[in-house]
Design a protein around this motif. Structure first.
Motif, mmCIF file in Angstrom:
data_model
loop_
_atom_site.group_PDB
_atom_site.id
_atom_site.type_symbol
_atom_site.label_atom_id
_atom_site.label_comp_id
_atom_site.label_asym_id
_atom_site.label_seq_id
_atom_site.Cartn_x
_atom_site.Cartn_y
_atom_site.Cartn_z
ATOM 1 N N THR A 107 77.866 -3.100 53.244
ATOM 2 C CA THR A 107 79.185 -3.307 53.862
ATOM 3 C C THR A 107 79.096 -3.501 55.375
ATOM 4 O O THR A 107 78.155 -3.033 56.015
ATOM 5 C CB THR A 107 80.106 -2.102 53.550
ATOM 6 N N TRP B 100 80.954 -3.488 59.456
ATOM 7 C CA TRP B 100 81.517 -2.429 60.297
ATOM 8 C C TRP B 100 83.033 -2.544 60.475
ATOM 9 O O TRP B 100 83.662 -1.623 60.992
ATOM 10 C CB TRP B 100 80.857 -2.453 61.685
ATOM 11 N N ARG C 116 86.280 -0.725 48.005
ATOM 12 C CA ARG C 116 86.489 -1.969 47.251
ATOM 13 C C ARG C 116 85.281 -2.273 46.367
ATOM 14 O O ARG C 116 85.378 -3.001 45.399
ATOM 15 C CB ARG C 116 86.729 -3.096 48.267
ATOM 16 N N LYS D 214 74.870 0.820 51.397
ATOM 17 C CA LYS D 214 74.356 0.802 52.768
ATOM 18 C C LYS D 214 75.474 0.325 53.691
ATOM 19 O O LYS D 214 75.757 -0.866 53.783
ATOM 20 C CB LYS D 214 73.169 -0.150 52.899
ATOM 21 N N ALA E 3 67.595 -2.985 58.368
ATOM 22 C CA ALA E 3 68.303 -3.534 57.202
ATOM 23 C C ALA E 3 67.415 -4.493 56.416
ATOM 24 O O ALA E 3 67.490 -4.550 55.186
ATOM 25 C CB ALA E 3 69.580 -4.231 57.660
ATOM 26 N N SER F 260 66.581 -4.228 52.409
ATOM 27 C CA SER F 260 66.944 -5.192 51.367
ATOM 28 C C SER F 260 65.705 -5.770 50.699
ATOM 29 O O SER F 260 65.714 -6.017 49.494
ATOM 30 C CB SER F 260 67.849 -6.285 51.919
ATOM 31 N N PHE G 163 77.684 -7.792 48.524
ATOM 32 C CA PHE G 163 77.537 -7.791 49.979
ATOM 33 C C PHE G 163 78.817 -8.272 50.637
ATOM 34 O O PHE G 163 79.427 -9.252 50.188
ATOM 35 C CB PHE G 163 76.386 -8.730 50.369
ATOM 36 N N THR G 164 79.239 -7.602 51.697
ATOM 37 C CA THR G 164 80.286 -8.127 52.577
ATOM 38 C C THR G 164 79.714 -8.181 53.974
ATOM 39 O O THR G 164 79.234 -7.172 54.500
ATOM 40 C CB THR G 164 81.535 -7.236 52.544
ATOM 41 N N GLY G 165 79.764 -9.352 54.560
ATOM 42 C CA GLY G 165 79.221 -9.504 55.904
ATOM 43 C C GLY G 165 79.124 -10.969 56.261
ATOM 44 O O GLY G 165 79.832 -11.810 55.688
ATOM 45 N N SER G 166 78.225 -11.283 57.162
ATOM 46 C CA SER G 166 78.159 -12.653 57.671
ATOM 47 C C SER G 166 77.470 -13.587 56.670
ATOM 48 O O SER G 166 76.655 -13.156 55.847
ATOM 49 C CB SER G 166 77.415 -12.659 58.999
ATOM 50 N N GLU H 201 80.879 -11.596 49.805
ATOM 51 C CA GLU H 201 82.118 -11.762 50.580
ATOM 52 C C GLU H 201 81.675 -12.062 52.000
ATOM 53 O O GLU H 201 81.292 -11.154 52.736
ATOM 54 C CB GLU H 201 82.942 -10.474 50.544
ATOM 55 N N LEU H 202 81.717 -13.335 52.378
ATOM 56 C CA LEU H 202 81.051 -13.740 53.621
ATOM 57 C C LEU H 202 82.054 -14.140 54.703
ATOM 58 O O LEU H 202 83.221 -13.793 54.652
ATOM 59 C CB LEU H 202 80.063 -14.866 53.301
ATOM 60 N N GLY H 203 81.576 -14.876 55.665
ATOM 61 C CA GLY H 203 82.389 -15.195 56.833
ATOM 62 C C GLY H 203 83.553 -16.123 56.514
ATOM 63 O O GLY H 203 83.625 -16.722 55.452
ATOM 64 N N CYS I 262 87.587 -10.910 58.432
ATOM 65 C CA CYS I 262 87.057 -12.146 57.830
ATOM 66 C C CYS I 262 88.170 -13.122 57.495
ATOM 67 O O CYS I 262 87.927 -14.318 57.401
ATOM 68 C CB CYS I 262 86.272 -11.794 56.584
ATOM 69 N N GLU J 62 83.296 -18.715 63.931
ATOM 70 C CA GLU J 62 84.135 -17.577 63.553
ATOM 71 C C GLU J 62 84.339 -16.748 64.818
ATOM 72 O O GLU J 62 83.388 -16.193 65.370
ATOM 73 C CB GLU J 62 83.441 -16.761 62.458
ATOM 74 N N PHE K 260 90.313 -11.005 45.575
ATOM 75 C CA PHE K 260 89.938 -11.420 46.924
ATOM 76 C C PHE K 260 88.535 -12.024 46.919
ATOM 77 O O PHE K 260 87.602 -11.440 46.394
ATOM 78 C CB PHE K 260 89.946 -10.170 47.815
HETATM 79 P P1 NAD Z 1 76.512 -8.588 59.218
HETATM 80 O O1 NAD Z 1 76.200 -9.647 58.221
HETATM 81 O O2 NAD Z 1 75.771 -8.597 60.494
HETATM 82 O O3 NAD Z 1 76.267 -7.151 58.594
HETATM 83 C C1 NAD Z 1 76.877 -6.726 57.405
HETATM 84 C C2 NAD Z 1 76.035 -5.663 56.765
HETATM 85 O O4 NAD Z 1 74.794 -6.235 56.387
HETATM 86 C C3 NAD Z 1 75.698 -4.482 57.674
HETATM 87 O O5 NAD Z 1 75.645 -3.309 56.886
HETATM 88 C C4 NAD Z 1 74.307 -4.835 58.166
HETATM 89 O O6 NAD Z 1 73.543 -3.718 58.525
HETATM 90 C C5 NAD Z 1 73.741 -5.468 56.920
HETATM 91 N N1 NAD Z 1 72.594 -6.342 57.108
HETATM 92 C C6 NAD Z 1 72.303 -7.162 58.135
HETATM 93 N N2 NAD Z 1 71.135 -7.800 57.904
HETATM 94 C C7 NAD Z 1 70.698 -7.372 56.689
HETATM 95 C C8 NAD Z 1 69.552 -7.653 55.895
HETATM 96 N N3 NAD Z 1 68.617 -8.504 56.282
HETATM 97 N N4 NAD Z 1 69.435 -7.005 54.711
HETATM 98 C C9 NAD Z 1 70.379 -6.135 54.296
HETATM 99 N N5 NAD Z 1 71.466 -5.833 54.997
HETATM 100 C C10 NAD Z 1 71.639 -6.449 56.184
HETATM 101 O O7 NAD Z 1 78.078 -8.649 59.436
HETATM 102 P P2 NAD Z 1 78.968 -7.739 60.394
HETATM 103 O O8 NAD Z 1 78.758 -8.199 61.784
HETATM 104 O O9 NAD Z 1 78.780 -6.296 60.087
HETATM 105 O O10 NAD Z 1 80.418 -8.144 59.897
HETATM 106 C C11 NAD Z 1 81.055 -9.277 60.319
HETATM 107 C C12 NAD Z 1 80.928 -10.386 59.290
HETATM 108 O O11 NAD Z 1 81.364 -9.925 58.025
HETATM 109 C C13 NAD Z 1 81.840 -11.554 59.619
HETATM 110 O O12 NAD Z 1 81.172 -12.772 59.381
HETATM 111 C C14 NAD Z 1 83.000 -11.386 58.648
HETATM 112 O O13 NAD Z 1 83.697 -12.560 58.355
HETATM 113 C C15 NAD Z 1 82.300 -10.830 57.459
HETATM 114 N N6 NAD Z 1 83.246 -10.121 56.603
HETATM 115 C C16 NAD Z 1 83.594 -10.700 55.426
HETATM 116 C C17 NAD Z 1 84.519 -10.080 54.608
HETATM 117 C C18 NAD Z 1 84.911 -10.704 53.308
HETATM 118 O O14 NAD Z 1 85.498 -10.002 52.490
HETATM 119 N N7 NAD Z 1 84.611 -11.971 53.059
HETATM 120 C C19 NAD Z 1 85.089 -8.859 54.976
HETATM 121 C C20 NAD Z 1 84.723 -8.285 56.199
HETATM 122 C C21 NAD Z 1 83.785 -8.941 56.999
#
Ligand code: NAD
Length: 497
Positions: free
Chosen positions: A164, A166, A175, A190, A224, A228, A242-245, A266-268, A300, A397, A463
């Motif tokens: 997840t 931050w 979720r 994580k 991280a 992974s 995964f939710t993140g970039s 769930e990405l950017g 996001c 973004e 979603f």
């Molecule tokens: P990020 O991708 O940098 O990090 C997200 C998570 O992934 C963190 O826990 C991080 O420690 C982990 N991570 C990073 N590199 C990793 C790796 N190599 N292996 C495993 N885990 C790893 O994203 P962020 O800066 O924390 O969040 C912002 C991004 O998240 C934005 O792009 C935003 O749009 C997206 N986001 C998407 C949604 C959605 O539902 N689509 C929701 C919230 C945020």
């Protein structure tokens, strides 16, 4: 993060009573002890908040083993038993809503009212999946050729790794955890090391509600990639959510491919928000403010590109600029604050770079436009008008409090420009014409569309994104299926005397 920030704050600082209450919540947390730690800081001040374990690969694999072992008993429980535990967890989250909200603001920075809203939203997933747990799905159908019956059944997919970001420290965790548990899966979560505390608190409440101690493992780590690479390729793991970039999502998908993991991503996002001449102006301004500024723009589904039709553009820009200029920026624990800090100083520098580049390319600043000096990571609520498509801000973004407005003439032009992005998470349409609303929503290549409203999320909604915004859905009945395998039994039948 810059813990060394020293200059006096030039924004409203935390209300002392709330600050003391937040300190008490942090002090009462049961955080695991570890030889190596990762520090969590308050983005409003740069102050140290707490230390969480910095778990290495061996520790992560131990967590996998423990969750895996606990998973068998959990999968064997009846749906009703799992539902009852989830319901108790929901009740405990509600009972601790104030503490959770203080904790979210402390580690992530958003205004307390928004943290409370996140607690409501995040808890709702637990209630929703308590209700869904007793509806695992499956059906009966006759073979088209006769001579048999197909029983389709749902089984838990197995050990799920949940990663997840931050920006929603509680809701992104619930979720994922709630549907995993409802389906009968063990989990290793994580959270982001920037904001892990709400996850620890929520999982602690889950255990108090009856979730077996080992079933949901929280793993915090500063490495991280090592996590992974070790965990996603482990044969006991069957799923990654995964939710993140998008960049990190692609790395995880490659790892998942080697282990053929079920993957939810769930990405950017790069959400277009389109305001037509026939929109209700007040609704459009309020909707755009919410869609853009919720979570300080660090969401996001934030309205990333605002397209406004020429006939309403000036009135809309004026209305939104007024609202932004009036938005109070400060510590999320201060009274009457609308916008909190950004997550770190890099984010502030990035906002300034985007504004300067846009202005250099011909955009005009109608509100804000500058970083706020002093402690913490603050940036003014900003409106840029006449943003040219060549500006960097029109192609990235933003993830911060900048509303970037472009103007358009025809519906076809708005749709073409809105879809001109690799992302496809959210879109927004403001018009009082129902045909137009539905036609434009259909034409947008996004997983969700807010029609005349800026906050479309709900636990009842599926979603998720299209294109580079990801795959899979969270929330609703679809969110449960992400943690289930669908199987069938073909039962032969012949006539009997
Ligand atoms: P990020 O991708 O940098 O990090 C997200 C998570 O992934 C963190 O826990 C991080 O420690 C982990 N991570 C990073 N590199 C990793 C790796 N190599 N292996 C495993 N885990 C790893 O994203 P962020 O800066 O924390 O969040 C912002 C991004 O998240 C934005 O792009 C935003 O749009 C997206 N986001 C998407 C949604 C959605 O539902 N689509 C929701 C919230 C945020």
């Amino acid at each position: 993060m810059s813990p060394e920030l020293t200059a006096e704050s030039s924004v409203p600082i935390a209300d002392p009573q709330r600050a003391a209450a937040a300190d008490a919540v942090v002090a009462a947390l049961t955080l695991p002890k570890s030889a190596r730690n990762a520090d969590v800081f308050n983005p409003a001040t740069g102050d140290f908040v707490a230390a969480v374990p910095d778990i290495d690969v061996d520790g992560a694999l131990r967590a996998v083993a423990e969750a895996d072992a606990a998973g068998r008993e959990w999968a064997a429980r009846t749906p009703r038993e799992r539902a009852d535990v989830l319901r108790r967890w929901y009740d405990l989250l509600v009972e601790h809503a104030d503490q959770l909200a203080l904790l979210i603001t402390r580690e992530m920075g958003k205004p307390l009212a928004e943290s409370r809203a996140e607690v409501t939203y995040g808890s709702d997933f637990v209630r929703w999946y308590a209700e869904e747990a007793v509806r695992p799905g499956g059906n009966v159908r006759d073979l088209p050729t006769g001579g048999g019956t197909l029983l389709t059944r749902r089984a838990p997919v197995g050990l799920s790794v949940l990663i997840t970001p931050w920006n929603f420290p509680l809701a992104m965790a619930t979720r994922k955890i709630a549907p995993a548990l409802a389906a009968g899966c063990p989990a290793v979560i994580k959270p982001a090391t920037l904001t892990p505390l709400a996850t620890f608190f929520a999982v602690d409440l889950a255990r108090r509600a009856g979730v077996p101690d080992e079933l949901v493992q929280v793993v915090t780590t500063t490495d991280a990639s090592a996590f992974s690479e070790a965990v996603l390729t482990d044969a006991r793991v069957r799923k990654v959510s995964f939710t993140g970039s998008t960049g990190v999502g692609k790395v995880l998908l490659r790892l998942a491919a080697d282990n053929v993991l079920r993957s939810s991503m769930e990405l950017g996002g790069d959400a277009p928000l389109i305001v037509f001449d026939d929109a209700d102006l007040e609704r459009a301004v309020n909707g755009a403010f919410a869609a853009k500024m919720r979570n300080g723009g660090q969401s996001c589904i934030a309205a990333n590109r605002i397209f406004v039709q020429e006939g309403i553009a000036e009135a809309f820009v004026e209305g939104l600029a007024e609202k932004l200029a009036a938005a109070r920026v400060g510590d999320g624990l201060a009274n009457d604050v609308d916008l909190g800090p950004l997550i770190d100083d890099r984010a502030v520098a990035n906002m300034q770079k985007l504004v300067d580049d846009a202005v250099g390319n011909g955009a005009t600043v109608r509100a804000g436009g500058k970083a706020i000096e002093g402690r913490g990571h603050f940036f003014e609520a900003t409106l840029l008008d006449h943003v040219p498509v060549t500006a960097e801000i029109a192609n990235t973004e933003i993830f911060g409090p900048i509303a970037a407005v472009q103007r358009f003439t025809t519906q076809a032009e708005a749709i073409a420009r809105a879809n001109d992005t690799v992302y496809g998470l959210a879109g927004y349409v403001f018009t009082e014409n129902l045909d137009r609303a539905l036609n434009v929503a259909d034409a947008l290549h996004t997983g969700l569309v807010g029609i005349n409203q800026g906050v479309p999320s709900s636990a009842a909604a599926p979603f998720g994104g299209m294109k580079h915004s990801g795959m899979g859905r969270e929330g609703s009945a679809e969110g449960l299926e992400e943690y289930q395998e669908t199987r069938f039994y073909n039962v032969a039948r012949r006539a009997t005397e």
